[in-house]
Design a protein around this motif. Structure first.
Motif, PDB file in Angstrom:
ATOM      1  N   ARG A 112       0.808  -1.221   0.000  1.00 37.80           N
ATOM      2  CA  ARG A 112       0.000   0.000   0.000  1.00 37.80           C
ATOM      3  C   ARG A 112       0.839   1.268   0.000  1.00 37.80           C
ATOM      4  NH1 ARG A 112      -5.577  -1.102   2.399  1.00 37.80           N
ATOM      5  NH2 ARG A 112      -5.738  -3.320   2.178  1.00 37.80           N
ATOM      6  N   SER A 113       2.075   1.186  -0.456  1.00 39.01           N
ATOM      7  CA  SER A 113       2.971   2.334  -0.382  1.00 39.01           C
ATOM      8  C   SER A 113       2.844   3.292  -1.567  1.00 39.01           C
ATOM      9  CB  SER A 113       4.423   1.854  -0.268  1.00 39.01           C
ATOM     10  OG  SER A 113       4.788   1.141  -1.443  1.00 39.01           O
ATOM     11  N   SER A 114       2.094   2.963  -2.576  1.00 40.29           N
ATOM     12  CA  SER A 114       1.974   3.834  -3.750  1.00 40.29           C
ATOM     13  C   SER A 114       1.320   5.159  -3.375  1.00 40.29           C
ATOM     14  CB  SER A 114       1.134   3.167  -4.842  1.00 40.29           C
ATOM     15  OG  SER A 114       0.897   4.087  -5.889  1.00 40.29           O
ATOM     16  N   PRO A 115       1.958   6.276  -3.746  1.00 38.37           N
ATOM     17  CA  PRO A 115       1.377   7.581  -3.456  1.00 38.37           C
ATOM     18  C   PRO A 115       0.419   8.085  -4.545  1.00 38.37           C
ATOM     19  CG  PRO A 115       3.564   7.876  -4.352  1.00 38.37           C
ATOM     20  CD  PRO A 115       3.327   6.383  -4.262  1.00 38.37           C
ATOM     21  N   THR A 116       0.221   7.303  -5.603  1.00 40.80           N
ATOM     22  CA  THR A 116      -0.605   7.743  -6.725  1.00 40.80           C
ATOM     23  C   THR A 116      -2.070   7.891  -6.324  1.00 40.80           C
ATOM     24  OG1 THR A 116       0.877   6.635  -8.265  1.00 40.80           O
ATOM     25  CG2 THR A 116      -1.298   7.214  -9.096  1.00 40.80           C
ATOM     26  N   ASP A 117      -2.668   9.006  -6.660  1.00 48.55           N
ATOM     27  CA  ASP A 117      -4.089   9.264  -6.435  1.00 48.55           C
ATOM     28  C   ASP A 117      -4.852   8.671  -7.621  1.00 48.55           C
ATOM     29  OD1 ASP A 117      -6.662  10.278  -6.317  1.00 48.55           O
ATOM     30  OD2 ASP A 117      -6.034  12.269  -5.676  1.00 48.55           O
ATOM     31  N   ILE A 118      -5.333   7.438  -7.460  1.00 47.79           N
ATOM     32  CA  ILE A 118      -5.986   6.708  -8.550  1.00 47.79           C
ATOM     33  C   ILE A 118      -7.229   7.447  -9.048  1.00 47.79           C
ATOM     34  CG2 ILE A 118      -7.079   4.536  -9.240  1.00 47.79           C
ATOM     35  CD1 ILE A 118      -4.092   4.240  -8.681  1.00 47.79           C
ATOM     36  N   GLY A 119      -8.045   7.966  -8.147  1.00 54.71           N
ATOM     37  CA  GLY A 119      -9.259   8.688  -8.550  1.00 54.71           C
ATOM     38  C   GLY A 119      -8.942   9.872  -9.447  1.00 54.71           C
ATOM     39  N   SER A 120      -7.860  10.580  -9.132  1.00 49.19           N
ATOM     40  CA  SER A 120      -7.464  11.724  -9.942  1.00 49.19           C
ATOM     41  C   SER A 120      -7.015  11.293 -11.339  1.00 49.19           C
ATOM     42  CB  SER A 120      -6.333  12.489  -9.238  1.00 49.19           C
ATOM     43  OG  SER A 120      -5.902  13.564 -10.022  1.00 49.19           O
ATOM     44  N   VAL A 121      -6.296  10.178 -11.404  1.00 54.45           N
ATOM     45  CA  VAL A 121      -5.861   9.655 -12.707  1.00 54.45           C
ATOM     46  C   VAL A 121      -7.088   9.279 -13.541  1.00 54.45           C
ATOM     47  CG1 VAL A 121      -4.621   7.803 -13.882  1.00 54.45           C
ATOM     48  CG2 VAL A 121      -3.609   8.882 -11.861  1.00 54.45           C
ATOM     49  N   MET A 122      -8.055   8.600 -12.934  1.00 54.64           N
ATOM     50  CA  MET A 122      -9.265   8.190 -13.657  1.00 54.64           C
ATOM     51  C   MET A 122     -10.080   9.407 -14.102  1.00 54.64           C
ATOM     52  SD  MET A 122      -9.168   4.886 -13.793  1.00 54.64           S
ATOM     53  CE  MET A 122      -7.410   5.061 -13.938  1.00 54.64           C
ATOM     54  N   LEU A 123     -10.052  10.467 -13.310  1.00 55.76           N
ATOM     55  CA  LEU A 123     -10.755  11.700 -13.650  1.00 55.76           C
ATOM     56  C   LEU A 123     -10.240  12.287 -14.969  1.00 55.76           C
ATOM     57  CD1 LEU A 123     -12.879  13.738 -12.663  1.00 55.76           C
ATOM     58  CD2 LEU A 123     -11.030  14.931 -11.464  1.00 55.76           C
ATOM     59  N   GLN A 124      -8.971  12.100 -15.252  1.00 55.56           N
ATOM     60  CA  GLN A 124      -8.385  12.602 -16.500  1.00 55.56           C
ATOM     61  C   GLN A 124      -8.970  11.915 -17.732  1.00 55.56           C
ATOM     62  OE1 GLN A 124      -4.087  12.396 -16.242  1.00 55.56           O
ATOM     63  NE2 GLN A 124      -4.143  13.041 -14.100  1.00 55.56           N
ATOM     64  N   TYR A 125      -9.634  10.772 -17.518  1.00 54.51           N
ATOM     65  CA  TYR A 125     -10.228  10.017 -18.621  1.00 54.51           C
ATOM     66  C   TYR A 125     -11.755   9.962 -18.494  1.00 54.51           C
ATOM     67  CZ  TYR A 125      -5.433   8.783 -19.488  1.00 54.51           C
ATOM     68  OH  TYR A 125      -4.089   8.854 -19.755  1.00 54.51           O
ATOM     69  N   GLY A 126     -12.327  10.906 -17.770  1.00 53.82           N
ATOM     70  CA  GLY A 126     -13.774  10.991 -17.657  1.00 53.82           C
ATOM     71  C   GLY A 126     -14.380  10.133 -16.568  1.00 53.82           C
ATOM     72  N   GLY A 127     -13.545   9.507 -15.764  1.00 41.98           N
ATOM     73  CA  GLY A 127     -14.037   8.670 -14.675  1.00 41.98           C
ATOM     74  C   GLY A 127     -13.821   9.344 -13.343  1.00 41.98           C
ATOM     75  N   CYS A 136     -12.776   4.248 -15.180  1.00 42.96           N
ATOM     76  CA  CYS A 136     -13.087   5.149 -16.282  1.00 42.96           C
ATOM     77  C   CYS A 136     -13.505   4.304 -17.475  1.00 42.96           C
ATOM     78  CB  CYS A 136     -11.901   6.058 -16.630  1.00 42.96           C
ATOM     79  SG  CYS A 136     -10.497   5.203 -17.355  1.00 42.96           S
ATOM     80  N   GLN A 137     -14.173   4.946 -18.432  1.00 46.12           N
ATOM     81  CA  GLN A 137     -14.577   4.281 -19.668  1.00 46.12           C
ATOM     82  C   GLN A 137     -14.058   5.099 -20.831  1.00 46.12           C
ATOM     83  OE1 GLN A 137     -18.715   3.178 -20.071  1.00 46.12           O
ATOM     84  NE2 GLN A 137     -19.013   3.400 -17.867  1.00 46.12           N
ATOM     85  N   VAL A 138     -13.527   4.407 -21.823  1.00 51.73           N
ATOM     86  CA  VAL A 138     -13.025   5.087 -23.017  1.00 51.73           C
ATOM     87  C   VAL A 138     -13.515   4.341 -24.250  1.00 51.73           C
ATOM     88  CG1 VAL A 138     -10.955   5.953 -21.826  1.00 51.73           C
ATOM     89  CG2 VAL A 138     -10.844   3.791 -23.072  1.00 51.73           C
ATOM     90  N   PRO A 139     -13.630   5.029 -25.383  1.00 50.93           N
ATOM     91  CA  PRO A 139     -14.028   4.337 -26.614  1.00 50.93           C
ATOM     92  C   PRO A 139     -13.046   3.210 -26.943  1.00 50.93           C
ATOM     93  CG  PRO A 139     -14.081   6.718 -26.904  1.00 50.93           C
ATOM     94  CD  PRO A 139     -13.432   6.460 -25.587  1.00 50.93           C
ATOM     95  N   HIS A 140     -13.557   2.135 -27.521  1.00 51.99           N
ATOM     96  CA  HIS A 140     -12.717   0.981 -27.858  1.00 51.99           C
ATOM     97  C   HIS A 140     -11.486   1.378 -28.667  1.00 51.99           C
ATOM     98  CE1 HIS A 140     -15.339  -1.973 -26.180  1.00 51.99           C
ATOM     99  NE2 HIS A 140     -16.323  -1.727 -27.013  1.00 51.99           N
ATOM    100  N   ASP A 141     -11.647   2.308 -29.603  1.00 54.85           N
ATOM    101  CA  ASP A 141     -10.520   2.646 -30.472  1.00 54.85           C
ATOM    102  C   ASP A 141      -9.400   3.392 -29.746  1.00 54.85           C
ATOM    103  OD1 ASP A 141     -11.915   5.033 -30.194  1.00 54.85           O
ATOM    104  OD2 ASP A 141     -11.941   5.492 -32.339  1.00 54.85           O
ATOM    105  N   ARG A 142      -9.656   3.838 -28.521  1.00 54.29           N
ATOM    106  CA  ARG A 142      -8.617   4.496 -27.721  1.00 54.29           C
ATOM    107  C   ARG A 142      -8.107   3.598 -26.595  1.00 54.29           C
ATOM    108  NH1 ARG A 142      -9.940   9.235 -24.837  1.00 54.29           N
ATOM    109  NH2 ARG A 142      -7.694   9.426 -24.637  1.00 54.29           N
TER     110      ARG A 142
END
Length: 166
Positions: A112-127, A136-142
């Motif tokens: 559990r040592s990862s400092p990455t904010d997963i929710g913030s990363v997903m927000l960058q892709y509309g999640g 998050c959800q992205v079109p198949h072609d991406r």
């Protein structure tokens, strides 16, 4: 309009029900035996969607993946969505609806040592999500491109305050 889902009681049926419910297409669910549908013993009408069952011409839609049904019916009816190469009826529904690719990401439950904010990363892709998990959800072609980007971003150290700024 909500349709009645008529299906058999197996795991494929469960996934079909989840997909159709997500699309807000079904209300009630009725479980039947495939032979009863094939013999006409089940009353099927224009308010029914069948999955993983033999074709019934009166249904609104019939999703299936059994090769034998292409032989029995010819697979040409406009309400018969069949792909004999699909591994399940759920995959036929998934392909027919052109749904997005869904990414579900979470921190390791062991490290559990990862400092990455997963929710913030997903927000960058509309999640979105939480510090430790998100989707998050992205079109198949991406999807391939986004997969590589997510792996890179989740693997890179980011503080939660720094990731929210981007």
């Amino acid at each position: 309009m909500k349709y009645r889902l008529v299906t058999r009681s197996d795991f494929d049926r469960l996934v079909c029900a989840v997909l159709l419910r997500h699309l807000d297409l079904i209300g009630d669910i009725t479980f039947v035996h495939p032979k009863d549908v094939q013999d006409g013993a089940v009353d099927v009408g224009p308010t029914d969607i069948l999955t993983n069952l033999p074709y019934a011409p009166g249904a609104h839609l019939v999703f299936d993946h059994h090769h034998s049904e292409t032989l029995r019916t010819g697979g040409l009816a406009s309400n018969h969505v069949i792909d004999a190469e699909a591994p399940s009826a759920a995959r036929v529904i998934w392909g027919k609806q052109k749904l997005n690719t869904v990414f579900a990401v979470g921190r390791s439950i062991l490290d559990r040592s990862s400092p990455t904010d997963i929710g913030s990363v997903m927000l960058q892709y509309g999640g979105g999500g939480h510090l430790a998990a998100g989707t998050c959800q992205v079109p198949h072609d991406r999807s391939e491109q986004v997969l590589h980007e997510l792996i890179e971003k989740v693997g890179a150290p980011m503080s939660s305050s720094a990731s929210r700024k981007g």
